[in-house]
Design an enzyme around this catalytic site. Structure first.
Site, PDB file in Angstrom:
ATOM      1  N   GLY A 144       0.803  -1.204   0.000  1.00 42.30           N
ATOM      2  CA  GLY A 144       0.000   0.000   0.000  1.00 42.30           C
ATOM      3  C   GLY A 144       0.841   1.261   0.000  1.00 42.30           C
ATOM      4  O   GLY A 144       1.980   1.269   0.467  1.00 42.30           O
ATOM      5  N   GLN A 192      -5.870  -7.688  -3.367  1.00 41.32           N
ATOM      6  CA  GLN A 192      -5.887  -7.876  -1.917  1.00 41.32           C
ATOM      7  C   GLN A 192      -6.845  -6.884  -1.282  1.00 41.32           C
ATOM      8  O   GLN A 192      -6.735  -5.676  -1.486  1.00 41.32           O
ATOM      9  CB  GLN A 192      -4.485  -7.686  -1.337  1.00 41.32           C
ATOM     10  CG  GLN A 192      -4.425  -7.667   0.179  1.00 41.32           C
ATOM     11  CD  GLN A 192      -4.117  -6.278   0.717  1.00 41.32           C
ATOM     12  OE1 GLN A 192      -3.740  -5.386  -0.026  1.00 41.32           O
ATOM     13  NE2 GLN A 192      -4.285  -6.091   2.011  1.00 41.32           N
ATOM     14  N   TYR A 228      -8.946  -5.164   1.987  1.00 43.79           N
ATOM     15  CA  TYR A 228      -9.138  -4.856   3.407  1.00 43.79           C
ATOM     16  C   TYR A 228     -10.646  -4.732   3.601  1.00 43.79           C
ATOM     17  O   TYR A 228     -11.233  -3.688   3.307  1.00 43.79           O
ATOM     18  CB  TYR A 228      -8.448  -3.538   3.778  1.00 43.79           C
ATOM     19  CG  TYR A 228      -6.944  -3.574   3.719  1.00 43.79           C
ATOM     20  CD1 TYR A 228      -6.212  -4.278   4.673  1.00 43.79           C
ATOM     21  CD2 TYR A 228      -6.251  -2.874   2.738  1.00 43.79           C
ATOM     22  CE1 TYR A 228      -4.833  -4.294   4.644  1.00 43.79           C
ATOM     23  CE2 TYR A 228      -4.865  -2.878   2.700  1.00 43.79           C
ATOM     24  CZ  TYR A 228      -4.161  -3.594   3.657  1.00 43.79           C
ATOM     25  OH  TYR A 228      -2.797  -3.607   3.620  1.00 43.79           O
ATOM     26  N   HIS A 286       2.177  -9.823   8.197  1.00 47.91           N
ATOM     27  CA  HIS A 286       1.985  -8.492   7.609  1.00 47.91           C
ATOM     28  C   HIS A 286       3.294  -7.700   7.579  1.00 47.91           C
ATOM     29  O   HIS A 286       3.314  -6.484   7.793  1.00 47.91           O
ATOM     30  CB  HIS A 286       0.912  -7.711   8.371  1.00 47.91           C
ATOM     31  CG  HIS A 286       0.117  -6.779   7.494  1.00 47.91           C
ATOM     32  ND1 HIS A 286      -1.061  -7.140   6.902  1.00 47.91           N
ATOM     33  CD2 HIS A 286       0.350  -5.504   7.098  1.00 47.91           C
ATOM     34  CE1 HIS A 286      -1.526  -6.128   6.187  1.00 47.91           C
ATOM     35  NE2 HIS A 286      -0.689  -5.118   6.286  1.00 47.91           N
ATOM     36  N   ASP A 341       4.872 -14.938   3.015  1.00 50.95           N
ATOM     37  CA  ASP A 341       5.641 -13.708   2.796  1.00 50.95           C
ATOM     38  C   ASP A 341       6.252 -13.260   4.115  1.00 50.95           C
ATOM     39  O   ASP A 341       5.874 -13.738   5.183  1.00 50.95           O
ATOM     40  CB  ASP A 341       4.779 -12.598   2.168  1.00 50.95           C
ATOM     41  CG  ASP A 341       3.722 -12.015   3.113  1.00 50.95           C
ATOM     42  OD1 ASP A 341       3.907 -12.023   4.344  1.00 50.95           O
ATOM     43  OD2 ASP A 341       2.695 -11.516   2.614  1.00 50.95           O
ATOM     44  N   GLY A 342       7.241 -12.367   4.014  1.00 47.60           N
ATOM     45  CA  GLY A 342       7.811 -11.787   5.223  1.00 47.60           C
ATOM     46  C   GLY A 342       9.274 -12.076   5.433  1.00 47.60           C
ATOM     47  O   GLY A 342       9.651 -13.172   5.848  1.00 47.60           O
ATOM     48  N   GLY A 343      10.137 -11.102   5.110  1.00 50.31           N
ATOM     49  CA  GLY A 343      11.559 -11.196   5.430  1.00 50.31           C
ATOM     50  C   GLY A 343      12.433 -11.803   4.364  1.00 50.31           C
ATOM     51  O   GLY A 343      13.648 -11.930   4.562  1.00 50.31           O
ATOM     52  N   ARG A 385      14.818 -12.065   1.411  1.00 46.98           N
ATOM     53  CA  ARG A 385      15.734 -11.127   0.765  1.00 46.98           C
ATOM     54  C   ARG A 385      16.677 -11.813  -0.223  1.00 46.98           C
ATOM     55  O   ARG A 385      17.388 -11.141  -0.959  1.00 46.98           O
ATOM     56  CB  ARG A 385      16.584 -10.400   1.829  1.00 46.98           C
ATOM     57  CG  ARG A 385      15.787  -9.587   2.842  1.00 46.98           C
ATOM     58  CD  ARG A 385      15.132  -8.385   2.194  1.00 46.98           C
ATOM     59  NE  ARG A 385      14.453  -7.544   3.180  1.00 46.98           N
ATOM     60  CZ  ARG A 385      13.175  -7.665   3.513  1.00 46.98           C
ATOM     61  NH1 ARG A 385      12.436  -8.605   2.933  1.00 46.98           N
ATOM     62  NH2 ARG A 385      12.626  -6.867   4.408  1.00 46.98           N
ATOM     63  N   GLY A 391       7.714  -7.953  -0.583  1.00 50.07           N
ATOM     64  CA  GLY A 391       7.133  -6.618  -0.582  1.00 50.07           C
ATOM     65  C   GLY A 391       8.170  -5.518  -0.633  1.00 50.07           C
ATOM     66  O   GLY A 391       8.280  -4.777  -1.609  1.00 50.07           O
TER      67      GLY A 391
END
Length: 391
Positions: free
Chosen positions: A83, A131, A133, A282, A313-315, A317, A336
């Site tokens: 976002g 996605q 909300y 998130h 997802d998340g972290g 690299r 992201g």
């Protein structure tokens, strides 16, 4: 040598992006919530898992291709919804969607994005996921779903971990608010970062005006400097499994739940008729003190029927990070921040280079692991680097 040429890894892009972005933008893109424990754990946990490679395997014809929902993707990496990406690059949503299409990977439109989803669909052959909300209000959900059906969105991703806004202390200290307010400290911050001010702030204002809440509800909303109708988070704390079951009955496309961290929620998602889940905290931006998505992944995979798509997802690299998740049962890994770093440093070219880094690292590390296809990535190829309970 240009900034883009100097960046050989995602972390190189992060360092360059932090130099370019104003502190308030950096805080929004890079920060977590409260003490940043969930964010730090997401990255740290990937280092707790190591590889056990196999040798003398024939790997000259490697393929990282994965099939999901009737689409063949070039690798198990997709672009997570991000976002307010307009604060990183002018029309960043469009650049991300086009880069994903060119790389043959999935792209998820954020409900908090500013380029209208219809335009993104048109630019990508109607392959974008969306996605949402969602409020706990069937009438409002129905109106949004009508817009999504008209735009021929193939996959609806419902976020389940944002019932209320998190305690983003770092953004309060930097005077970054949603809706966005142009405070004196923010203006001074922009003046100290002229590259961002000219390439992002002024270009956006002169080109398309103040970004809008374009995809939050059934119609394009007000500028991000104003509250959207019903508020940015209105009635989200009323969303329940009853609403998910209603969506399943009325949504003709694929349905994915994002923010699943507990195996019981994965079971409930299956029972409600979902077509997949995304294990996610998130990006460390909601509840602080969470375990990492990688730690949650094995239990979620074990809780669902074989073949049921579990994503994460998340972290992430590195390409090696992605392969660890695939070996633990993930069908797709979404990133992201990495592509936002690329956008901040090099615009569309930066996004493409970040994507190519993941592709190249995945291919190289598959060979070194002795894997010709993703099916060869089995749990026996990885192991904890430390005994359970070790400090």
């Amino acid at each position: 040598m240009s900034r883009l040429d100097r960046c050989l890894s995602v972390r190189d892009f992060e360092r360059e992006a932090r130099r370019i972005m104003p502190r308030c933008v950096e805080g929004y893109v890079c920060g977590g919530t409260e003490d940043g424990a969930s964010l730090a754990e997401s990255v740290r946990a990937l280092g707790d898992v190591g590889f056990r490679p196999r040798g003398l395997r024939v790997v000259d014809q490697r393929s990282s291709q994965v099939e999901l929902y009737g689409q063949a993707y070039a690798m198990p990496v997709g672009f997570a919804p991000t976002g307010f990406s307009a604060i990183v690059m002018h029309e960043c949503d469009l650049a991300l969607a086009q880069a994903a299409q060119q790389a043959a990977i999935p792209f998820i439109i954020s409900g908090a994005s500013s380029v209208p989803l219809e335009r993104l669909q048109q630019a990508t052959g109607k392959r974008c996921w969306y996605q949402a909300y969602l409020p706990g209000n069937i009438e409002r959900i129905s109106r949004l779903m009508a817009r999504l059906r008209k735009a021929e969105i193939p996959v609806l991703v419902v976020t389940i971990d944002t019932c209320v806004g998190a305690n983003r202390e770092n953004l309060q200290k930097l005077s970054f608010t949603v809706p966005f307010k142009l405070s004196p400290s923010v203006m001074l911050d922009g003046m100290r970062h002229p590259r961002w001010s000219f390439n992002v702030f002024l270009r956006t204002l002169l080109g398309s005006g103040i970004p809008r809440f374009s995809n939050l509800y059934e119609e394009i909303g007000p500028p991000i400097t104003q509250d959207p109708p019903n508020g940015f988070r209105g009635e989200r704390d009323k969303l329940s499994w009853e609403h998910i079951r209603w969506i399943r009955e009325n949504w003709p496309g694929k349905l994915v739940l994002k923010g699943v961290m507990h195996p019981d929620d994965a079971r409930l998602a299956c029972a409600a008729g979902a077509d997949g889940v995304i294990v996610s905290n998130h990006g460390g931006r909601q509840l602080d003190g969470c375990i990492s998505p990688l730690q949650a992944l094995p239990d979620v995979v074990a809780a669902v029927p074989p073949g049921f798509p579990v994503m994460v997802d998340g972290g992430f690299r590195r390409g090696s990070d992605v392969l660890k998740a695939v070996a633990l049962g993930a069908r797709m890994v979404f990133t992201g921040r990495p592509q936002l770093f690329g956008a901040a440093v090099g615009g569309s070219a930066g996004i493409r280079k970040v994507t190519e880094i993941f592709r190249s690292e995945i291919s190289t590390n598959m060979a070194l692991l002795g894997c010709a296809t993703l099916a060869d990535l089995t749990p026996d190829l990885i192991a904890p680097l430390r005994p359970a309970g070790a400090a």
